[in-house]
Write an enzyme that holds these catalytic residues in place. Structure first.
Site, short mmCIF file in Angstrom:
data_model
loop_
_atom_site.label_atom_id
_atom_site.label_comp_id
_atom_site.label_asym_id
_atom_site.label_seq_id
_atom_site.Cartn_x
_atom_site.Cartn_y
_atom_site.Cartn_z
N CYS A 47 0.83 -1.21 0.00
CA CYS A 47 0.00 0.00 0.00
C CYS A 47 0.86 1.26 0.00
CB CYS A 47 -0.92 -0.01 1.22
SG CYS A 47 -2.07 1.38 1.25
N CYS A 51 0.23 4.73 7.07
CA CYS A 51 -0.43 4.52 8.37
C CYS A 51 0.54 3.76 9.29
CB CYS A 51 -1.72 3.74 8.19
SG CYS A 51 -2.75 4.42 6.87
N CYS A 54 0.29 -0.01 10.34
CA CYS A 54 -0.17 -1.02 9.37
C CYS A 54 0.97 -1.79 8.71
CB CYS A 54 -1.01 -0.34 8.30
SG CYS A 54 -1.76 -1.53 7.17
N CYS A 91 -16.53 -9.44 5.07
CA CYS A 91 -15.87 -8.15 4.87
C CYS A 91 -14.59 -8.33 4.08
CB CYS A 91 -15.57 -7.53 6.24
SG CYS A 91 -14.77 -5.92 6.10
N CYS A 124 -19.55 -6.36 3.20
CA CYS A 124 -18.81 -5.15 3.57
C CYS A 124 -17.53 -5.11 2.76
CB CYS A 124 -18.51 -5.19 5.07
SG CYS A 124 -17.53 -3.79 5.63
N CYS A 184 -19.50 1.65 8.41
CA CYS A 184 -18.82 0.97 9.51
C CYS A 184 -17.59 1.82 9.81
CB CYS A 184 -18.42 -0.44 9.08
SG CYS A 184 -17.31 -1.25 10.25
N ARG A 257 -18.32 -3.62 17.48
CA ARG A 257 -17.54 -4.82 17.13
C ARG A 257 -16.22 -4.85 17.88
NH1 ARG A 257 -18.06 -4.42 11.83
NH2 ARG A 257 -20.07 -5.38 12.07
N1 SAM Z 1 -6.84 0.39 3.12
C1 SAM Z 1 -8.13 0.53 3.67
C2 SAM Z 1 -8.21 1.61 4.70
O1 SAM Z 1 -7.17 2.06 5.17
O2 SAM Z 1 -9.32 2.02 5.02
C3 SAM Z 1 -8.68 -0.75 4.26
C4 SAM Z 1 -7.82 -1.68 5.05
S1 SAM Z 1 -7.18 -1.07 6.61
C5 SAM Z 1 -6.01 -2.31 7.01
C6 SAM Z 1 -8.55 -1.25 7.74
C7 SAM Z 1 -8.38 -0.90 9.18
O3 SAM Z 1 -7.67 -1.93 9.86
C8 SAM Z 1 -7.60 0.34 9.54
O4 SAM Z 1 -8.34 1.51 9.39
C9 SAM Z 1 -7.29 0.09 11.00
O5 SAM Z 1 -8.33 0.59 11.82
C10 SAM Z 1 -7.25 -1.44 11.11
N2 SAM Z 1 -5.87 -1.90 11.39
C11 SAM Z 1 -4.85 -2.00 10.49
N3 SAM Z 1 -3.73 -2.44 11.08
C12 SAM Z 1 -4.03 -2.63 12.39
C13 SAM Z 1 -3.27 -3.08 13.52
N4 SAM Z 1 -1.97 -3.38 13.43
N5 SAM Z 1 -3.89 -3.16 14.73
C14 SAM Z 1 -5.22 -2.83 14.83
N6 SAM Z 1 -5.98 -2.41 13.79
C15 SAM Z 1 -5.40 -2.30 12.59
C1 DTB Z 2 -11.51 -3.04 11.42
O1 DTB Z 2 -11.86 -2.07 12.12
N1 DTB Z 2 -10.63 -3.95 11.79
C2 DTB Z 2 -10.40 -4.92 10.75
C3 DTB Z 2 -11.41 -4.48 9.65
N2 DTB Z 2 -11.98 -3.28 10.21
C4 DTB Z 2 -10.96 -4.27 8.27
C5 DTB Z 2 -8.97 -5.00 10.33
C6 DTB Z 2 -8.05 -5.33 11.49
C7 DTB Z 2 -6.68 -5.46 10.92
C8 DTB Z 2 -5.70 -5.96 11.95
C9 DTB Z 2 -4.30 -5.99 11.44
C10 DTB Z 2 -4.02 -6.95 10.34
O2 DTB Z 2 -4.68 -8.00 10.20
O3 DTB Z 2 -3.09 -6.67 9.56
FE1 SF4 Z 3 -2.92 1.19 3.36
FE2 SF4 Z 3 -2.87 -0.02 5.74
FE3 SF4 Z 3 -3.28 2.60 5.61
FE4 SF4 Z 3 -5.22 0.91 4.74
S1 SF4 Z 3 -4.45 1.13 6.84
S2 SF4 Z 3 -4.46 2.79 3.72
S3 SF4 Z 3 -3.92 -0.75 3.93
S4 SF4 Z 3 -1.39 1.51 4.98
#
Ligand code: SAM
Ligand code: DTB
Ligand code: SF4
Length: 325
Positions: A47, A51, A54, A91, A124, A184, A257
């Site tokens: 990506c 963030c 992530c 989802c 979703c 959501c 959730r």
């Molecule tokens: N790229 C899209 C976005 O950013 O909306 C969708 C995927 S993103 C991974 C979805 C959500 O996963 C993020 O907004 C965050 O709230 C959650 N998330 C990602 N990494 C995480 C982590 N290490 N621990 C907890 N939640 C995480």
């Molecule tokens: C949300 O709030 N949590 C989910 C879903 N929406 C997309 C994602 C959690 C991701 C946790 C870190 C990972 O699996 O990389």
């Molecule tokens: Fe990309 Fe992760 Fe940020 Fe979603 S949360 S925009 S997958 S870096």
């Protein structure tokens, strides 16, 4: 709900808060029911965004490799398995900054959604930023809810992400609402935020009009190689329960959730979260890239608490009969 009210709600004696949350919960929801949601990463890693929590950002050496969009047949197989396992929501997540109408990958996603939506589950997607047209097309294809988290307070957001803004997130949420999809929207606890930041996040979420249909509360799963790999401000168990209870009170009609981070939570803590108003979990051994409790463990917990799972919907078209082999 405004910040000051959220704060006085959150800060009241623990049992008073639990009592209030439970009363709100009982007025709006079946008491002993948990929705199971299956999460699938249909496009993992690589990506462009930064963030800092992530593992899927291309900027960090997290060990998560960039993959292509999963083939439709594999996604459908996973969606059918999710339904068989009792999930009422499927989802699909993609590690994209966003999607643009007319592109090959967006057309592929629409095609995937059309077929998944015939299976009789809530559909979703979480694909990053959407414009008004993309949102309309997703809705028409059969997406019922769009996940787009604001993650933390407006003030703390720039410390966590620099490649897009809090306002960008809000704009996408507005486009989702205007297209008629459910929103959501939730966040993450443990990003180095203050207790007030958590409530400021909840203020923004609960002031949406209409309020979101679901509010995922994630606890940071520290991912090796990311700037937040050491974890900054993990919520204490009581902080997590207070946050769930306050979310239940502030957004009474939303599914709350209990999302990422359950692998680190005891059964007792999760039970308290359910009591305080959580009524949905991600179900299945994997979240997007990170671990989630094993299916058998979750079913055991639900059973031992005398809870039930939300039953399949009957008001959606009957799923196609599986092919005979
Ligand atoms: N790229 C899209 C976005 O950013 O909306 C969708 C995927 S993103 C991974 C979805 C959500 O996963 C993020 O907004 C965050 O709230 C959650 N998330 C990602 N990494 C995480 C982590 N290490 N621990 C907890 N939640 C995480
Ligand atoms: C949300 O709030 N949590 C989910 C879903 N929406 C997309 C994602 C959690 C991701 C946790 C870190 C990972 O699996 O990389
Ligand atoms: Fe990309 Fe992760 Fe940020 Fe979603 S949360 S925009 S997958 S870096």
């Amino acid at each position: 709900m405004k910040f000051a009210d959220l704060k006085s709600t959150y800060d009241q004696p623990f049992f008073d808060l639990l009592k209030q949350a439970r009363t709100v919960h009982e007025a709006h929801w079946p008491e002993n029911e948990v929705q199971l949601c299956t999460l699938l990463s249909i496009k993992t890693g690589g990506c462009s965004e930064d963030c800092s929590y992530c593992a899927q950002s291309a900027r960090y050496k997290s060990g998560v490799e960039a993959e292509r969009l999963m083939p439709k047949c594999d996604i459908l197989e996973r969606a059918r398995a999710a339904r068989e396992n009792g999930s009422t929501r499927f989802c699909m997540g993609a590690a994209w900054r966003g999607v643009r109408g007319g592109t090959e990958r967006f057309n592929q996603v629409l095609d995937i959604v059309r077929e998944v939506s015939e299976l009789g589950m809530e559909v979703c997607t979480t694909l990053g930023e959407l414009g008004p047209d993309e949102a309309k097309q997703l809705k028409e294809a059969g997406v019922t809810a769009y996940n787009h988290n604001i993650d933390t307070s407006p003030e703390h957001y720039p410390n966590i992400v620099t490649t897009h803004t809090f306002e960008d997130r809000l704009r996408t949420i507005k486009n989702v609402q205007d297209a008629g999809m459910s929103v959501c929207c939730g966040g993450i606890l443990g990003l180095g935020e203050t207790p007030d930041d958590r409530l400021k996040m909840l203020e923004v979420i609960s002031e949406f009009s209409p309020q979101p249909e679901s509010v995922p509360i994630n606890s940071l799963m520290p991912m090796p190689g990311t700037p937040l790999e050491d974890g900054k401000t993990p919520p204490t168990p009581f902080e997590l329960v207070r946050m769930i209870a306050t979310a239940r009170i502030a957004v009474p009609q939303a599914k709350v959730r209990l999302s990422a981070g359950r692998t680190q939570m005891s059964d007792e803590l999760q039970a308290l979260c359910f009591f305080a108003g959580a009524n949905s979990i991600f179900y299945g051994d994997k979240l997007l890239t990170a671990k989630n409790p094993a299916v058998e463990k979750d079913l055991g917990l639900i059973k031992s608490l005398g809870l039930g799972t939300q039953q399949p919907f009957t008001d959606v078209p009957a799923p196609k009969a599986p092919a005979l082999v």
